[in-house]
Structure formats: C-alpha cells, structure tokens
Motif scaffolding. Sequence first.
Motif, short mmCIF file in Angstrom:
data_model
loop_
_atom_site.label_atom_id
_atom_site.label_comp_id
_atom_site.label_asym_id
_atom_site.label_seq_id
_atom_site.Cartn_x
_atom_site.Cartn_y
_atom_site.Cartn_z
N MET A 158 12.76 88.89 5.32
CA MET A 158 14.02 89.54 5.03
C MET A 158 15.11 89.23 6.05
O MET A 158 16.26 89.55 5.85
N SER A 159 14.76 88.62 7.19
CA SER A 159 15.81 88.36 8.18
C SER A 159 15.59 87.07 8.94
O SER A 159 16.35 86.11 8.80
N GLU A 160 14.54 87.00 9.77
CA GLU A 160 14.41 85.87 10.70
C GLU A 160 14.39 84.52 9.99
O GLU A 160 14.94 83.54 10.48
N VAL A 161 13.75 84.44 8.83
CA VAL A 161 13.67 83.17 8.11
C VAL A 161 15.05 82.67 7.71
O VAL A 161 15.29 81.47 7.65
N PHE A 162 15.99 83.58 7.51
CA PHE A 162 17.34 83.16 7.13
C PHE A 162 18.05 82.46 8.28
O PHE A 162 18.81 81.51 8.07
N LEU A 166 26.43 76.33 -1.80
CA LEU A 166 26.82 74.96 -2.09
C LEU A 166 26.36 74.00 -0.99
O LEU A 166 26.00 72.85 -1.27
N THR A 167 26.37 74.47 0.25
CA THR A 167 25.92 73.64 1.37
C THR A 167 24.45 73.26 1.23
O THR A 167 24.05 72.14 1.53
N HIS A 168 23.65 74.20 0.75
CA HIS A 168 22.19 74.01 0.74
C HIS A 168 21.64 73.76 -0.66
O HIS A 168 20.41 73.66 -0.81
N ARG A 169 22.50 73.61 -1.66
CA ARG A 169 22.02 73.55 -3.04
C ARG A 169 21.00 72.45 -3.27
O ARG A 169 20.03 72.63 -4.02
N GLU A 170 21.19 71.31 -2.65
CA GLU A 170 20.24 70.21 -2.87
C GLU A 170 18.89 70.48 -2.24
O GLU A 170 17.92 69.74 -2.49
N ARG A 171 18.78 71.53 -1.44
CA ARG A 171 17.50 71.90 -0.83
C ARG A 171 16.76 72.94 -1.67
O ARG A 171 15.65 73.33 -1.32
N PHE A 172 17.38 73.39 -2.78
CA PHE A 172 16.72 74.37 -3.65
C PHE A 172 15.75 73.62 -4.56
O PHE A 172 16.11 73.17 -5.65
N ASP A 173 14.53 73.48 -4.13
CA ASP A 173 13.54 72.63 -4.79
C ASP A 173 12.68 73.47 -5.73
O ASP A 173 11.67 74.06 -5.31
N ALA A 174 13.07 73.52 -6.99
CA ALA A 174 12.34 74.32 -7.97
C ALA A 174 10.91 73.83 -8.15
O ALA A 174 9.97 74.62 -8.28
N TYR A 190 15.26 82.23 1.93
CA TYR A 190 16.46 81.91 1.15
C TYR A 190 16.27 80.65 0.31
O TYR A 190 16.53 80.66 -0.90
N LEU A 191 15.82 79.57 0.92
CA LEU A 191 15.69 78.31 0.18
C LEU A 191 14.65 78.43 -0.93
O LEU A 191 14.85 77.93 -2.04
N GLU A 192 13.53 79.10 -0.64
CA GLU A 192 12.48 79.24 -1.64
C GLU A 192 12.95 80.12 -2.81
O GLU A 192 12.70 79.81 -3.97
N PHE A 193 13.64 81.21 -2.47
CA PHE A 193 14.11 82.09 -3.54
C PHE A 193 15.14 81.39 -4.41
O PHE A 193 15.10 81.48 -5.64
N MET A 194 16.06 80.68 -3.78
CA MET A 194 17.08 80.00 -4.56
C MET A 194 16.48 78.86 -5.38
O MET A 194 16.94 78.58 -6.50
N GLY A 195 15.45 78.23 -4.88
CA GLY A 195 14.74 77.23 -5.67
C GLY A 195 14.08 77.86 -6.88
O GLY A 195 14.10 77.31 -7.99
N LEU A 196 13.49 79.04 -6.67
CA LEU A 196 12.86 79.79 -7.76
C LEU A 196 13.89 80.14 -8.83
O LEU A 196 13.66 79.96 -10.03
N VAL A 197 15.04 80.63 -8.40
CA VAL A 197 16.11 80.99 -9.35
C VAL A 197 16.63 79.77 -10.08
O VAL A 197 16.82 79.77 -11.30
#
Length: 363
Positions: free
Chosen positions: A45-49, A178-186, A263-270
């Motif tokens: 919930m925090s440090e990973v971000f 937008l900065t990290h979108r290409e890192r959202f690996d579904a 964050y990256l994992e959740f956004m990849g999931l979404v």
Amino acid sequence: MAPLVVHVTGARPNFPKAAPVLQALSAYPVEQLLVHTGQHYDDAMSEVFFRQLGIPKPDVNLGVGSGAHGAQTAKVMEALEELFTQRRPDLVVVYGDVNSTVAAALVASKMGITFAHVEAGLRSFDMTMPEEINRLVTDKLSDLLLTTSTDAIAHLGNEGTAPEKIHFVGNPMIDTLLTHRERFDAAAVRAELGIEGDYLVATLHRPGNVDDPDDVRALVAAMHAVADQAQVVIPLHPRGRARLEDAGFLDHPGMRVVDPLGYLEFMGLVRGSVGVVTDSGGVQEETTILGVPCLTLRPNTERPVTITHGTNQLVTRDTLAERVREILAAGKLTQWPTPPLWDGHAGERIAAVLASSLGAVRP
C-alpha cells in the motif's frame, strides 16, 4: 536560503499524484521535503510505490499507522505540528482527500503556513463519505487550489472561493500513468496470477459497500451474478475482507481474490481486463485514460468528468450484472473521450504555480 516546500503524503492514492510534482519542482531553486505519514504502512500500500515510481525515499516517515478517523487524524496533526515547528516550511503541499490531507491542512492553517491542495474542488455531495468532509475542510482553508477538472472550478466558485486562488492544472496522477504505461504488462500479471481467458477487475472497500452486513450480503450476490458471466479478480483491501469472506464472497468458482498489488502490477491487471467494478475514486480516472470500461458501484462520484469524458458509469447492485453483460457484448473500446489537460504535463503546471507563489524563478 532556498524556500522549503514540504509535501505531505499518507496513502496509496497520494503517491502517483505527488511523483510528477516532486520531479517538476526539482527544476526550481527550492528545497523539498517529502513526508510520509504512514497512514498506509504495509509494503503493497505504500513502500512499493516509492520504489516503482522513482519517488525519493521519504525524508520523514511519521509512522502513525491505522486507527479510527479521529485518532488517526489527531496523530498526524500532532506529529506534523512538531515537525513544522522544528523546520518551518515556506509552503506545504497536500494531495487528495485522505485523513493525512485534512490533518496537514489544519496544522498548516493554524500555524499560519501557506499551503496548496492538489486535486481541489472535487465534490460527491455525499456527507456520509469521510473523504467529502476532508475535501470541504481542506479546500476552505487552502491558499492555492489546484484543480483537475472544470467542474471542480465551478464547485469552488459556488462555495465563494476567491478566483485568484484557483488554478486549473490537470491531473498529476495521469502524468504518472502516461509515464509508466508501457510498463503495465498485462501478460506478466496474467502469468504471475495464473489468469486465463477474459476477466474483470474489482476493487471494493467503501463503507457503503462493506460495513453493514445487509450491504455485504447484497454486494456478494451482485458480484456472484457478475462472476456468472466472467471471472473476477479482486485485489482485496484489508478493510472489509473478513466480512466479505464470512458472507460467502469466495463461494463462487469465478471469484479470485489476490493480495493488494503494486502500482505497476495493478495497472497491468486493469489494462488487460475487459472491465472494472470499483468504488474507488482513482480507478475511475485510470480507466478513463486506459479505455477500460469502468462500473462505479456508488450512488455518486466526485469525478463526474470520468463519465462525461471517459469510460465510467455509475451502477447499483441491482443494475451491475446487466451493465457487465453490455460491456462484454460491446467488446474492447477503440476510441473514447478524455478530459482536458489530462495530458501528462500537470506536474509541470503545478510546479510553476507553486514556484510562482514562492517567487522562485526557474534557472
């Protein structure tokens, strides 16, 4: 001596908003101090971000932890008052609508310290939401109100806010997306979680959905009707988890509960999903940019721009299953509207306003 800007963060939604502001403001002759109140304190919930978003390690971690609203807010206020006495800021920046936000606003205001509210003016007009109270109090006290949408400007104007205090800057959380979108690996998230086929993502934690036993039972029935149509993956917030499980939330083969994600994992999931069921504010914004249909399980939203200029719609427990059926039938979106100034440059505009208020000129 360079003016001191103190950024106060405390919970998951704050971090993607603060990251672009910290980066953009570093181009100006100011000193920055990042404070993490510890309102969210577990790693997911925090440090990973901080690790994933490249945010510098917090200079100060107050470690207040969880607790009832009054107790938690009081702890943050006490700790911030001591900090601001030791190192008096020239400007305090608060983000969003969590308890840490209103606590910092109250302390800065009482100590006569100028402060800015990033994401000012959002209104659900639902006073049963603790966040709505936090928004109203914070905005009333703010010296600089930095808004993400034109409806927020209208709300502040209707409340009598002086126009010169209001600045339409866009949404810094979208800068981060937008900065990290290409890192959202579904595909990577699918493989990690063992997901096959189409799926929906759910995020549910609001008191109106998970506190009252009758509401919980109705929510479980509604979500099971969704899972009849497609599997549902839900990173389950600690809040309400036991109640949902006791009410039989997992008693359906289509329901898949996972621990909270980075964050990256959740956004990849979404990004890889066919749709999202949520009661979260930030998710409504993220899906709006990613083009993922979003069903917000609430009677209202403080982010109506995600409905008029995005992929979001409000649903009830009674209408949820039918709306999911429509989403699945429609298939993946190929185009959709997006709100003005949600363009990846909000952090730069915010930094310019903050620096101007301090008389700091970019070299």
